[in-house]
Design a protein around this motif. Sequence first.
Motif, PDB file in Angstrom:
ATOM      1  N   ILE A  63     -33.257  12.991 -55.026  1.00 29.30           N
ATOM      2  CA  ILE A  63     -32.273  14.052 -55.275  1.00 29.30           C
ATOM      3  C   ILE A  63     -30.846  13.539 -55.131  1.00 29.30           C
ATOM      4  O   ILE A  63     -29.894  14.120 -55.657  1.00 29.30           O
ATOM      5  N   LEU A  64     -30.693  12.408 -54.463  1.00 30.25           N
ATOM      6  CA  LEU A  64     -29.348  11.876 -54.206  1.00 30.25           C
ATOM      7  C   LEU A  64     -28.724  11.219 -55.434  1.00 30.25           C
ATOM      8  O   LEU A  64     -27.574  10.767 -55.384  1.00 30.25           O
ATOM      9  N   ILE A  65     -29.449  11.173 -56.540  1.00 33.67           N
ATOM     10  CA  ILE A  65     -28.866  10.704 -57.803  1.00 33.67           C
ATOM     11  C   ILE A  65     -27.697  11.602 -58.217  1.00 33.67           C
ATOM     12  O   ILE A  65     -26.690  11.135 -58.748  1.00 33.67           O
ATOM     13  N   VAL A  66     -27.814  12.897 -57.954  1.00 32.48           N
ATOM     14  CA  VAL A  66     -26.817  13.877 -58.409  1.00 32.48           C
ATOM     15  C   VAL A  66     -25.428  13.606 -57.824  1.00 32.48           C
ATOM     16  O   VAL A  66     -24.456  13.437 -58.580  1.00 32.48           O
ATOM     17  N   PRO A  67     -25.255  13.538 -56.498  1.00 32.84           N
ATOM     18  CA  PRO A  67     -23.902  13.261 -55.982  1.00 32.84           C
ATOM     19  C   PRO A  67     -23.402  11.872 -56.342  1.00 32.84           C
ATOM     20  O   PRO A  67     -22.188  11.665 -56.463  1.00 32.84           O
ATOM     21  N   ALA A  68     -24.314  10.927 -56.532  1.00 31.33           N
ATOM     22  CA  ALA A  68     -23.891   9.569 -56.891  1.00 31.33           C
ATOM     23  C   ALA A  68     -23.151   9.573 -58.225  1.00 31.33           C
ATOM     24  O   ALA A  68     -22.082   8.966 -58.367  1.00 31.33           O
ATOM     25  N   VAL A  69     -23.687  10.265 -59.201  1.00 28.19           N
ATOM     26  CA  VAL A  69     -23.070  10.328 -60.531  1.00 28.19           C
ATOM     27  C   VAL A  69     -21.766  11.125 -60.499  1.00 28.19           C
ATOM     28  O   VAL A  69     -20.755  10.723 -61.089  1.00 28.19           O
ATOM     29  N   LEU A  70     -21.760  12.257 -59.793  1.00 26.18           N
ATOM     30  CA  LEU A  70     -20.549  13.081 -59.708  1.00 26.18           C
ATOM     31  C   LEU A  70     -19.397  12.309 -59.073  1.00 26.18           C
ATOM     32  O   LEU A  70     -18.246  12.397 -59.522  1.00 26.18           O
ATOM     33  N   GLY A  71     -19.680  11.548 -58.028  1.00 27.75           N
ATOM     34  CA  GLY A  71     -18.639  10.800 -57.351  1.00 27.75           C
ATOM     35  C   GLY A  71     -17.975   9.774 -58.254  1.00 27.75           C
ATOM     36  O   GLY A  71     -16.747   9.603 -58.235  1.00 27.75           O
ATOM     37  N   LEU A  72     -18.761   9.086 -59.061  1.00 31.38           N
ATOM     38  CA  LEU A  72     -18.196   8.089 -59.968  1.00 31.38           C
ATOM     39  C   LEU A  72     -17.323   8.745 -61.029  1.00 31.38           C
ATOM     40  O   LEU A  72     -16.297   8.190 -61.432  1.00 31.38           O
ATOM     41  N   CYS A  73     -17.691   9.939 -61.471  1.00 29.47           N
ATOM     42  CA  CYS A  73     -16.875  10.664 -62.454  1.00 29.47           C
ATOM     43  C   CYS A  73     -15.515  11.038 -61.869  1.00 29.47           C
ATOM     44  O   CYS A  73     -14.471  10.862 -62.515  1.00 29.47           O
ATOM     45  N   VAL A  74     -15.500  11.552 -60.639  1.00 35.90           N
ATOM     46  CA  VAL A  74     -14.235  11.912 -59.986  1.00 35.90           C
ATOM     47  C   VAL A  74     -13.373  10.674 -59.751  1.00 35.90           C
ATOM     48  O   VAL A  74     -12.147  10.711 -59.894  1.00 35.90           O
ATOM     49  N   LEU A  75     -13.988   9.569 -59.419  1.00 29.96           N
ATOM     50  CA  LEU A  75     -13.262   8.322 -59.198  1.00 29.96           C
ATOM     51  C   LEU A  75     -12.523   7.899 -60.459  1.00 29.96           C
ATOM     52  O   LEU A  75     -11.348   7.486 -60.400  1.00 29.96           O
ATOM     53  N   LEU A  76     -13.162   7.996 -61.601  1.00 32.97           N
ATOM     54  CA  LEU A  76     -12.515   7.625 -62.860  1.00 32.97           C
ATOM     55  C   LEU A  76     -11.345   8.543 -63.170  1.00 32.97           C
ATOM     56  O   LEU A  76     -10.314   8.097 -63.687  1.00 32.97           O
ATOM     57  N   VAL A  77     -11.469   9.825 -62.848  1.00 31.60           N
ATOM     58  CA  VAL A  77     -10.372  10.770 -63.048  1.00 31.60           C
ATOM     59  C   VAL A  77      -9.180  10.409 -62.166  1.00 31.60           C
ATOM     60  O   VAL A  77      -8.029  10.389 -62.609  1.00 31.60           O
ATOM     61  N   ALA A  78      -9.450  10.115 -60.888  1.00 32.44           N
ATOM     62  CA  ALA A  78      -8.383   9.754 -59.956  1.00 32.44           C
ATOM     63  C   ALA A  78      -7.650   8.494 -60.419  1.00 32.44           C
ATOM     64  O   ALA A  78      -6.415   8.409 -60.339  1.00 32.44           O
TER      65      ALA A  78
END
Length: 387
Positions: free
Chosen positions: A170-185
């Motif tokens: 289930i921890l795949i979900v936050p892993a992907v979201l975090g990388l997306c926010v990092l690219l935005v920042a």
Amino acid sequence: MSQKTAALKFVILLGLVSLCADATYEGARSITGAYLGVLGASGGVVGLVAGLGELIGYGFRLVIGYISDQTRKYWGITTLGYVVNTAVVPFLALAGRWELAAGLMIAERTGKAIRTPPRDVLLSHAATQVGRGFGFGLHEALDQIGAVMGPLAVAAVIYLKGGYQGGFTILIVPAVLGLCVLLVAQRLYPNPRDFEQETPTLKGEGLPRVFWIYLGAVALVAAGYADFPLIAYHFQKGAIATEQTIPLLYAMAMAVDAVAALVFGRLFDRAGISILVIAVFLSLMFAPLVFLGTSNLALVGMILWGIGMGAQESILKAAVAGMVPMDKRASAYGIFSAGYGLSWFLGSALMGILYDQSISLLVVFSVVIQLAAIPILWLVGRHSRQS
């Protein structure tokens, strides 16, 4: 938009990245100790793996900090680290032997090592606009919200009979979201150094003497602080907590960590490094409560453990930013982390060995070595007030 407002938004964005990353790897860490036990590892092995992961992770930061300062590729190295840090976690679901699980745990720590020194430098620039203690404290608070959410998600999956494998998946979900926010920042704030216009006035070409004294005190605290995998192993072996409640206890400690980070971060901006003395006093009693107490006392012990972690994560890094020149900050963070990690490794390995021999000796070691750090921290705080 004012510099202070922009800096605050940047701190929040980096905090959200850490929230997702922590949900990923702290969710995993909430059960890895018990998971290793199920796969056949001993208490000594659990302590050794936890400590070795920290040793490799923190030691590698020494190299990464130097490379970051030399190349100035802070964003690129940070991104690489986050990818490695979170990508390996779901693969724990496929580990059928404790040796493989241990390797993945160490790989996760390595990823964290890659991204931490350059990330902390990026954060330190913005923190000068909002207060170093508050900036690092706010980041840590958001970080620990993820550290609460991850274990809760894992606990829910286990409760629904998904087992440890389902918990890791289930921890795949936050892993992907975090990388997306990092690219935005990274796109919105390509040059965070612009937040900090002035370099601290420090003499000499090397790192200041007070930095090394401070590192010695922090090393003592790290050596006496038991990692959660060993605590979880004890909870399972001693029937103090169930398979379902172990991650819940960890989530609670992370929630306490988040609040403590904000509180002690603000106090640091007002009182300086001496506030860490109070934090050590509050937290050093976690060991007897966790390892010698009943279920209720262990709960209190986990609260104190969370207080100590929150204070350390916010104050320790904020203090380093004010001790060293801007152009050597990543190197200083790398050296600081290497020393911290070496002490954590030695302490964790020793406490794992002591656990198999005598839990009482483990507790004595933990309390005494943290007490030894207090007079040194007091001297550092006194030096800071005079300078």
